[in-house]
Design a protein around this motif. Structure first.
Motif, PDB file in Angstrom:
ATOM      1  N   ALA A   1      70.597  13.749  -7.426  1.00  0.00           N
ATOM      2  CA  ALA A   1      71.478  14.849  -6.990  1.00  0.00           C
ATOM      3  C   ALA A   1      70.688  15.955  -6.310  1.00  0.00           C
ATOM      4  O   ALA A   1      71.269  16.927  -5.812  1.00  0.00           O
ATOM      5  CB  ALA A   1      72.239  15.385  -8.200  1.00  0.00           C
ATOM      6  N   GLY A   2      69.366  15.849  -6.330  1.00  0.00           N
ATOM      7  CA  GLY A   2      68.516  16.860  -5.709  1.00  0.00           C
ATOM      8  C   GLY A   2      68.416  18.130  -6.531  1.00  0.00           C
ATOM      9  O   GLY A   2      68.069  19.202  -6.019  1.00  0.00           O
ATOM     10  N   ASP A   3      68.717  18.034  -7.831  1.00  0.00           N
ATOM     11  CA  ASP A   3      68.674  19.207  -8.715  1.00  0.00           C
ATOM     12  C   ASP A   3      67.292  19.256  -9.400  1.00  0.00           C
ATOM     13  O   ASP A   3      67.101  18.712 -10.487  1.00  0.00           O
ATOM     14  CB  ASP A   3      69.804  19.087  -9.744  1.00  0.00           C
ATOM     15  N   ALA A   4      66.358  19.939  -8.753  1.00  0.00           N
ATOM     16  CA  ALA A   4      64.967  19.950  -9.235  1.00  0.00           C
ATOM     17  C   ALA A   4      64.839  20.604 -10.609  1.00  0.00           C
ATOM     18  O   ALA A   4      64.062  20.142 -11.460  1.00  0.00           O
ATOM     19  CB  ALA A   4      64.083  20.666  -8.223  1.00  0.00           C
ATOM     20  N   ALA A   5      65.607  21.660 -10.843  1.00  0.00           N
ATOM     21  CA  ALA A   5      65.507  22.391 -12.118  1.00  0.00           C
ATOM     22  C   ALA A   5      65.966  21.497 -13.272  1.00  0.00           C
ATOM     23  O   ALA A   5      65.301  21.405 -14.310  1.00  0.00           O
ATOM     24  CB  ALA A   5      66.355  23.660 -12.054  1.00  0.00           C
ATOM     25  N   ALA A   6      67.090  20.815 -13.081  1.00  0.00           N
ATOM     26  CA  ALA A   6      67.610  19.931 -14.139  1.00  0.00           C
ATOM     27  C   ALA A   6      66.658  18.757 -14.362  1.00  0.00           C
ATOM     28  O   ALA A   6      66.436  18.327 -15.505  1.00  0.00           O
ATOM     29  CB  ALA A   6      68.997  19.417 -13.749  1.00  0.00           C
ATOM     30  N   ALA A   7      66.086  18.261 -13.270  1.00  0.00           N
ATOM     31  CA  ALA A   7      65.135  17.141 -13.383  1.00  0.00           C
ATOM     32  C   ALA A   7      63.929  17.571 -14.215  1.00  0.00           C
ATOM     33  O   ALA A   7      63.446  16.810 -15.067  1.00  0.00           O
ATOM     34  CB  ALA A   7      64.698  16.688 -11.996  1.00  0.00           C
ATOM     35  N   GLU A   8      63.464  18.783 -13.984  1.00  0.00           N
ATOM     36  CA  GLU A   8      62.290  19.281 -14.712  1.00  0.00           C
ATOM     37  C   GLU A   8      62.577  19.398 -16.214  1.00  0.00           C
ATOM     38  O   GLU A   8      61.762  19.014 -17.051  1.00  0.00           O
ATOM     39  CB  GLU A   8      61.888  20.647 -14.143  1.00  0.00           C
ATOM     40  N   VAL A   9      63.764  19.902 -16.531  1.00  0.00           N
ATOM     41  CA  VAL A   9      64.149  20.058 -17.943  1.00  0.00           C
ATOM     42  C   VAL A   9      64.245  18.677 -18.608  1.00  0.00           C
ATOM     43  O   VAL A   9      63.726  18.460 -19.706  1.00  0.00           O
ATOM     44  CB  VAL A   9      65.507  20.806 -18.053  1.00  0.00           C
ATOM     45  N   SER A  10      64.902  17.747 -17.921  1.00  0.00           N
ATOM     46  CA  SER A  10      65.074  16.394 -18.489  1.00  0.00           C
ATOM     47  C   SER A  10      63.722  15.719 -18.682  1.00  0.00           C
ATOM     48  O   SER A  10      63.485  15.053 -19.693  1.00  0.00           O
ATOM     49  CB  SER A  10      65.938  15.526 -17.572  1.00  0.00           C
ATOM     50  N   LEU A  11      62.851  15.929 -17.715  1.00  0.00           N
ATOM     51  CA  LEU A  11      61.533  15.291 -17.798  1.00  0.00           C
ATOM     52  C   LEU A  11      60.745  15.845 -18.981  1.00  0.00           C
ATOM     53  O   LEU A  11      60.098  15.088 -19.722  1.00  0.00           O
ATOM     54  CB  LEU A  11      60.764  15.506 -16.491  1.00  0.00           C
ATOM     55  N   ALA A  12      60.815  17.165 -19.174  1.00  0.00           N
ATOM     56  CA  ALA A  12      60.086  17.782 -20.290  1.00  0.00           C
ATOM     57  C   ALA A  12      60.609  17.235 -21.618  1.00  0.00           C
ATOM     58  O   ALA A  12      59.824  16.940 -22.535  1.00  0.00           O
ATOM     59  CB  ALA A  12      60.253  19.301 -20.235  1.00  0.00           C
ATOM     60  N   ARG A  13      61.926  17.081 -21.705  1.00  0.00           N
ATOM     61  CA  ARG A  13      62.514  16.546 -22.948  1.00  0.00           C
ATOM     62  C   ARG A  13      62.134  15.082 -23.128  1.00  0.00           C
ATOM     63  O   ARG A  13      61.869  14.623 -24.247  1.00  0.00           O
ATOM     64  CB  ARG A  13      64.037  16.708 -22.913  1.00  0.00           C
ATOM     65  N   PHE A  14      62.100  14.363 -22.022  1.00  0.00           N
ATOM     66  CA  PHE A  14      61.686  12.947 -22.098  1.00  0.00           C
ATOM     67  C   PHE A  14      60.254  12.836 -22.619  1.00  0.00           C
ATOM     68  O   PHE A  14      59.955  12.003 -23.489  1.00  0.00           O
ATOM     69  CB  PHE A  14      61.811  12.281 -20.723  1.00  0.00           C
ATOM     70  N   ILE A  15      59.377  13.692 -22.097  1.00  0.00           N
ATOM     71  CA  ILE A  15      57.963  13.632 -22.499  1.00  0.00           C
ATOM     72  C   ILE A  15      57.812  13.873 -24.002  1.00  0.00           C
ATOM     73  O   ILE A  15      56.985  13.248 -24.666  1.00  0.00           O
ATOM     74  CB  ILE A  15      57.126  14.618 -21.647  1.00  0.00           C
ATOM     75  N   ASP A  16      58.674  14.750 -24.547  1.00  0.00           N
ATOM     76  CA  ASP A  16      58.613  15.025 -25.995  1.00  0.00           C
ATOM     77  C   ASP A  16      58.831  13.762 -26.829  1.00  0.00           C
ATOM     78  O   ASP A  16      58.305  13.634 -27.931  1.00  0.00           O
ATOM     79  CB  ASP A  16      59.711  16.035 -26.374  1.00  0.00           C
ATOM     80  N   ASN A  17      59.666  12.862 -26.321  1.00  0.00           N
ATOM     81  CA  ASN A  17      60.058  11.688 -27.115  1.00  0.00           C
ATOM     82  C   ASN A  17      59.594  10.362 -26.533  1.00  0.00           C
ATOM     83  O   ASN A  17      59.952   9.306 -27.035  1.00  0.00           O
ATOM     84  CB  ASN A  17      61.589  11.643 -27.244  1.00  0.00           C
ATOM     85  N   LYS A  18      58.789  10.418 -25.472  1.00  0.00           N
ATOM     86  CA  LYS A  18      58.466   9.177 -24.741  1.00  0.00           C
ATOM     87  C   LYS A  18      57.751   8.130 -25.599  1.00  0.00           C
ATOM     88  O   LYS A  18      57.902   6.937 -25.371  1.00  0.00           O
ATOM     89  CB  LYS A  18      57.649   9.482 -23.476  1.00  0.00           C
ATOM     90  N   ASP A  19      56.977   8.596 -26.583  1.00  0.00           N
ATOM     91  CA  ASP A  19      56.239   7.635 -27.408  1.00  0.00           C
ATOM     92  C   ASP A  19      57.165   6.771 -28.272  1.00  0.00           C
ATOM     93  O   ASP A  19      56.725   5.783 -28.860  1.00  0.00           O
ATOM     94  CB  ASP A  19      55.238   8.353 -28.310  1.00  0.00           C
TER      95      ASP A  19
END
Lengths: 510, 75
Positions: A354-372
């Motif tokens: 969707a080209g929403d960089a801010a939302a992508a950044e938030v989702s990515l940070a949350r993903f990194i928290d649980n990626k393991d």
């Protein structure tokens, strides 16, 4: 993709297992017999005795037959990766690319040069160069196995990498960490040392047969003497590397250790079941005793797994349900975090589209928290994270019992070989004849422990087999399963026929 | 004295000519490779992603869809 098709997953697993097991009928003999040929030829070059040359050429011919029939059977596994396991294949491409490319290059140059000298070069190149070539074949074949086993070790203990959500790949961050991962090193050293034992049993089997028949007696006795020394060294080395493998399992794959030891309830000073019959009706969480009968060594498992008599070794229940006292997080929590990781990864993908960089950044940070915990997100319930315990347990124990038998056999053959009374031991020789078949069983059982014991994971904790498959029709996989079963059986029959013919001819036919 | 390339050529040529059991083995190897690459690989084992998508970006998108599909995360 819709729901995970269990028939597809199971047929894909069955096909991979079938192909790998057939492939593994040929590989250990190549790894071990190549070194035995090098030892035999070294003695020939040192002594100048032509008998050792005939002996070397005989075993080299059998090595060549096994190599020729087995060569490229492993490539079918790569076909299967691309067709049946495309999600997995895509995700690990960056990690496996380097090791498998090195393996391919090493194998090609080795086979094109030193193999040719080894087989065509008798009396055409100098003795020294021929011997060098034989050693290079032995070292090169085993180094070739290193790269495959590094790849396998990475699947058991993914290290030196980072998941890139843009390429959807595990990308290599540190080649040396992948190469020198303790799991990969233990896997390589244990696999090669046990393969040496398989080859030693092959030499025992054929030499014992000759001694029983009273044919090629001197050659058989000489072969046994060298093989028994190599066998004893390999036996102790296999024991050490096996211990290292179990120690690694305790650290990075505790569920696998619990499964092959049949340990459901963890404890401090955990006992090691030396012999036991498992309760066939036992299921996870049913409260039944896992064993109908057991003989245990007090604190043995703590010592082997943690190298401390009173260390805590977690059982299946500790890992599934969690154990706060021991700081073990249960699978229910891991599943929740895994599902969150997948949800966040999906949200990241949508936000990027969707080209929403801010939302992508938030989702990515949350993903990194649980990626393991990502892999756990694909499990439906905690019990899905438990491998087939009985198959793991019996495979492991059969492997260990047979390994101990091989140790005693090597010792007996060495002692009677030195005393030069081996051909009189009519009770021992039949054991030598069947030892090769037992060695094959032990070697296959070892891989069952390694691969069944780590289920449901294709990549430990990151990707279960259910999420690793391609979106195919299960019927297609079933069809190719039977095709492979037929093809490999034909190859095996061809090998047995050619090998038996050559054994019948003896060293004169080499 | 022949040059090195000629000597190497002769080495391989004579080696292949003098093979006994090796001739049977080479036949098996070629037959096996033919079955594997010309039959199995071509008709039964096409690379799933390479045959369906033309770019790595499309393949990555597809795998991402697969591993984040709602059914795989619905429980």
């Amino acid at each position: 993709m819709g729901e995970i098709d269990l028939a597809l997953v199971n047929w894909s697993r069955a096909q991979f297992a079938l192909t790998a097991m057939y492939h593994w009928l040929f590989v250990p003999l190549t790894l071990g017999l190549s070194f035995l040929c090098a030892f035999f030829e070294t003695i020939y070059v040192k002594t100048g005795n032509e008998e050792w040359k005939h002996l070397t050429r005989f075993w080299m011919t059998l090595f060549g037959i096994n190599f020729a029939i087995g060569v490229a059977t492993g490539i079918i596994l790569e076909f299967e990766f691309g067709t049946n396991w495309s999600n997995y294949s895509w995700m690990v491409g960056d990690i496996f690319g380097a090791p498998l490319a090195i393996e391919g290059i090493v194998a090609f140059f080795l086979e094109a040069t030193f193999f040719a000298v080894m087989f065509f070069g008798w009396d055409r190149v100098s003795k020294g160069f021929h011997l060098f070539s034989t050693w290079m074949v032995a070292v090169g074949s085993n180094l070739s196995a290193l790269w495959i086993l590094v790849a396998n070790g990475w699947m058991q203990y993914p290290t030196g990498m980072a998941f890139n959500p843009d390429t959807v790949r595990f990308e290599m961050q540190n080649f040396w960490e992948v190469l020198f991962s303790p799991v990969a090193i233990a896997k390589f050293t244990h696999t090669t040392s046990t393969s040496f034992l398989v080859a030693v049993m092959f030499v025992f089997a054929i030499s014992s047969y000759y001694l029983i028949k009273g044919r090629h007696v001197e050659m058989a006795k000489r072969s046994i003497l060298v093989a028994s020394v190599f066998g004893l060294i390999s036996f102790f080395y296999a024991g050490l590397t096996g211990d290292e493998s179990a120690f690694n399992n305790a650290r990075v794959q505790p569920m696998k250790l619990a499964a092959y030891e049949g340990l459901f309830e963890g404890s401090e000073g955990a006992d090691l079941v030396a012999f036991g019959i498992m309760n066939p009706n036992k299921t996870v969480g049913d409260g039944q005793d896992p064993f109908l009968f057991e003989v245990a060594i007090p604190k043995g498992l703590s010592l082997l797994g943690k190298r401390e008599f009173n260390a805590f070794v977690p059982g299946v229940y500790d890992l599934v349900n969690g154990n706060a006292e021991q700081n073990i997080v249960g699978y229910d929590v891991k599943i929740k975090r895994g599902k969150q990781a997948i949800t966040d990864l999906s949200a990241y993908k949508d936000a990027k589209k969707a080209g929403d960089a801010a939302a992508a950044e938030v989702s990515l940070a949350r993903f990194i928290d649980n990626k393991d915990y990502m892999g756990f997100g694909y499990l439906e319930k905690p019990a899905d994270g438990v491998p087939p315990v009985q198959m793991s347990y019996y495979s492991f124990h059969i492997m260990v019992y047979l390994a101990v038998f091989f140790g005693f056999l090597c010792l007996a053959y060495l002692v009677y070989g030195i005393k030069d009374t081996i051909e009189q031991k009519r009770w021992l020789l039949p054991l030598g004849v069947i030892s090769f078949f037992l060695a094959m069983i032990a070697s296959q059982a070892g891989w069952i422990v390694a691969e069944v014991g780590r289920q449901p994971w294709a990549i430990q904790n990151m990707l279960p087999v259910g999420a690793a498959t391609s979106n195919l029709d299960a019927g297609n996989v079933m069809t190719t399963f039977w095709m492979f079963a037929g093809l490999f059986t034909l190859l095996l029959l061809a090998e047995i026929k050619i090998m038996l013919n050559q054994i019948k001819k003896g060293p004169e036919g080499a | 004295m022949a040059s090195y390339p000629v000597r190497i050529f002769r080495f391989y040529r004579d080696g292949f000519r003098s093979m006994t059991v090796g001739k049977t083995l080479w036949k098996i190897i070629f037959l096996k490779l033919f079955i594997m690459f010309a039959v199995l690989k071509l008709f039964f084992f096409p690379d799933f992603l390479s045959t369906r998508f033309s770019t790595d970006e499309q393949r990555a998108d597809y795998v991402m869809e697969q591993i984040t599909a709602p059914a795989r995360n619905s429980n």
